[in-house]
Design a protein around this motif. Structure first.
Motif, PDB file in Angstrom:
ATOM      1  N   SER A 104       5.822   9.619  -2.630  1.00  0.00           N
ATOM      2  CA  SER A 104       5.144   8.791  -1.156  1.00  0.00           C
ATOM      3  C   SER A 104       3.624   9.174  -1.722  1.00  0.00           C
ATOM      4  N   ARG A 105       3.174  10.399  -1.780  1.00  0.00           N
ATOM      5  CA  ARG A 105       1.860  10.640  -2.134  1.00  0.00           C
ATOM      6  C   ARG A 105       1.379  10.181  -3.495  1.00  0.00           C
TER       7      ARG A 105
ATOM      8  N   MET B 224       0.667  -1.295  -0.062  1.00  0.00           N
ATOM      9  CA  MET B 224       0.053   0.052  -0.045  1.00  0.00           C
ATOM     10  C   MET B 224       0.868   1.212   0.122  1.00  0.00           C
ATOM     11  N   LEU B 225       2.153   1.281   0.669  1.00  0.00           N
ATOM     12  CA  LEU B 225       2.763   2.308   0.758  1.00  0.00           C
ATOM     13  C   LEU B 225       4.394   2.191   0.602  1.00  0.00           C
ATOM     14  N   ILE B 226       5.185   2.818   0.234  1.00  0.00           N
ATOM     15  CA  ILE B 226       6.414   2.694  -0.145  1.00  0.00           C
ATOM     16  C   ILE B 226       7.204   2.004   0.877  1.00  0.00           C
ATOM     17  N   PRO B 227       7.094   2.364   2.156  1.00  0.00           N
ATOM     18  CA  PRO B 227       8.157   1.448   3.041  1.00  0.00           C
ATOM     19  C   PRO B 227       7.750   0.260   3.375  1.00  0.00           C
ATOM     20  N   GLY B 228       6.351  -0.226   2.888  1.00  0.00           N
ATOM     21  CA  GLY B 228       5.868  -1.413   3.342  1.00  0.00           C
ATOM     22  C   GLY B 228       6.502  -2.644   2.916  1.00  0.00           C
ATOM     23  N   ASN B 229       7.509  -2.607   1.815  1.00  0.00           N
ATOM     24  CA  ASN B 229       7.936  -3.734   1.060  1.00  0.00           C
ATOM     25  C   ASN B 229       9.147  -3.424   0.313  1.00  0.00           C
ATOM     26  N   ILE B 230      10.289  -4.213   0.060  1.00  0.00           N
ATOM     27  CA  ILE B 230      11.446  -3.835  -0.638  1.00  0.00           C
ATOM     28  C   ILE B 230      11.340  -3.493  -2.030  1.00  0.00           C
ATOM     29  N   PRO B 231      10.398  -4.323  -2.790  1.00  0.00           N
ATOM     30  CA  PRO B 231      10.052  -3.854  -4.271  1.00  0.00           C
ATOM     31  C   PRO B 231       9.766  -2.308  -4.247  1.00  0.00           C
ATOM     32  N   ASN B 232       8.646  -1.872  -3.465  1.00  0.00           N
ATOM     33  CA  ASN B 232       8.290  -0.541  -3.300  1.00  0.00           C
ATOM     34  C   ASN B 232       9.272   0.341  -3.066  1.00  0.00           C
ATOM     35  N   ILE B 233      10.210  -0.034  -2.322  1.00  0.00           N
ATOM     36  CA  ILE B 233      11.427   0.985  -1.962  1.00  0.00           C
ATOM     37  C   ILE B 233      12.213   1.183  -3.239  1.00  0.00           C
ATOM     38  N   ILE B 234      12.618   0.073  -3.738  1.00  0.00           N
ATOM     39  CA  ILE B 234      13.609   0.105  -4.835  1.00  0.00           C
ATOM     40  C   ILE B 234      12.865   0.844  -6.088  1.00  0.00           C
ATOM     41  N   SER B 235      11.720   0.480  -6.419  1.00  0.00           N
ATOM     42  CA  SER B 235      10.952   1.069  -7.586  1.00  0.00           C
ATOM     43  C   SER B 235      10.811   2.442  -7.478  1.00  0.00           C
ATOM     44  N   ALA B 236      10.329   2.834  -6.164  1.00  0.00           N
ATOM     45  CA  ALA B 236       9.908   4.443  -6.047  1.00  0.00           C
ATOM     46  C   ALA B 236      11.223   5.105  -6.166  1.00  0.00           C
ATOM     47  N   SER B 237      12.466   4.669  -5.576  1.00  0.00           N
ATOM     48  CA  SER B 237      13.822   5.407  -5.834  1.00  0.00           C
ATOM     49  C   SER B 237      14.276   5.511  -7.033  1.00  0.00           C
TER      50      SER B 237
END
Length: 349
Positions: free
Chosen positions: A324-325, A305-318
């Motif tokens: 975050s919004r 649901m949010l960027i900090p929730g999972n490693i794929p989210n963090i990598i892809s968003a970065s």
């Protein structure tokens, strides 16, 4: 008294990375320090000391598989990176844009259990960078793919830290915790969910635009960065195993007594804290199957649901520059819908 100390540790782990950017950017070292503090605190109570040779051996050996997989596939991906880029546009043209989106999202989820969620996320970034679709759709595509990766990666213990930690925490109980344990336990729920997400990604396919209007990654990774990432994954998983041991008094006192359907919703906190951290704190070999399913499914779904929730989210968003919004506007409604749907399936079917 010791439970209050451990609750304070848990609160610090939950909120400090959200409030202090420097801690967020050095989360592995922060978790290691907090894990040592938690194990040392719980060492003072209980029939058995928290620090033991068995715990040290587990924390040193269990992270090897996922960190080694991250390193090997990271190097291989770096070598064939340009070839992969050249094939993406060709495949989209041959398959058709909607089927390409569907098959990409589903396939990334399935192979993430073998090549790890980290490598699947890096491949996703290359695919998105090669597309020339509008930024809004590429953001949706990325988030849906991260949901799929986060779900598929848990089906084996090498897929991501959540599954690695889950397997480590469930050893020593009444269950046969083999390599395919999680696939047998939740595979029948996970795979249909991945198909739904992939279908949604195909139906929402965006329009062609000029390159500057699309998402693209900012830099190509060096071999040094790849090696450093593998080392960070090792420290991250080791810290989570220690955290699980440190929080054992809390788990035994409160978590193991909650019914599965309550644990399911409690784990929506995974949206703001990496789901592997919560798995380390909550799972116990003394839980029944219903409780384990509730913990795992709540963590897996809300983790997207949010960027900090999972490693794929963090990598892809970065790498793709997703804020975050922007992530929350898309990820939260999708996650809430899936949480509700899975709740009905798990507890009322």
């Amino acid at each position: 008294m010791i439970n209050y100390i451990l609750l304070a540790c848990f609160s610090i782990i939950l909120f400090l990375p959200l409030l202090v950017k420097r801690i967020e950017h050095n989360i592995e070292l922060f978790l290691f320090v907090m894990a040592v503090a938690a194990v040392t605190s719980s060492h003072l109570v209980g029939p058995e000391p928290a620090w033991s040779l068995k715990l040290l051996e587990l924390s040193l050996t269990e992270p090897i598989k996922i960190s080694l997989a991250t390193l090997v596939f990271g190097f291989l991906f770096r070598v064939f990176q340009e070839t992969i880029k050249k094939r993406i546009a060709y495949l989209e043209e041959r398959m058709g844009p909607r089927f390409f989106a569907f098959i990409t999202i589903f396939s990334l989820g399935m192979i993430s259990s073998v090549i790890t969620a980290i490598i699947a996320a890096l491949i996703l970034c290359e695919i998105v960078s090669a597309l020339n679709l509008d930024k809004k759709y590429e953001t949706i595509f990325t988030i849906l793919a991260c949901f799929s990766i986060g779900m598929g990666a848990v089906l084996t213990p090498i897929g991501e830290p959540l599954s690695t930690i889950a397997m480590a925490k469930l050893h020593g109980g009444a269950y046969d915790v083999g390599f395919l344990f999680l696939l047998r336990l939740i595979g029948a729920y996970i795979i249909p969910g991945m198909l739904f997400i992939a279908l949604l990604g195909g139906l929402l396919r965006g329009k062609e635009v000029e390159r500057p209007e699309s998402l693209s990654e900012f830099y190509a990774e060096s071999y040094r960065i790849i090696a450093l990432r593998a080392a960070k994954v090792y420290l991250f998983v080791m810290s989570l195993i220690l955290l699980g041991a440190g929080f054992k008094p809390l788990i035994d006192a409160y978590i193991t007594k909650m019914p599965g359907r309550v644990l399911y919703w409690v784990n929506m906190s995974s949206a703001v804290l990496d789901n592997a951290t919560l798995a380390a704190a909550e799972l116990s070999p003394h839980m029944d199957i219903g409780q384990i399913k509730g913990v795992m499914m709540g963590l897996i779904i809300s983790g997207g649901m949010l960027i900090p929730g999972n490693i794929p989210n963090i990598i892809s968003a970065s790498k793709l520059g997703i804020s975050s919004r922007a992530w929350a506007v898309i990820g939260v409604p999708i996650g809430l819908f899936m949480m509700g749907a899975y709740y009905l399936v798990l507890y009322f079917s």
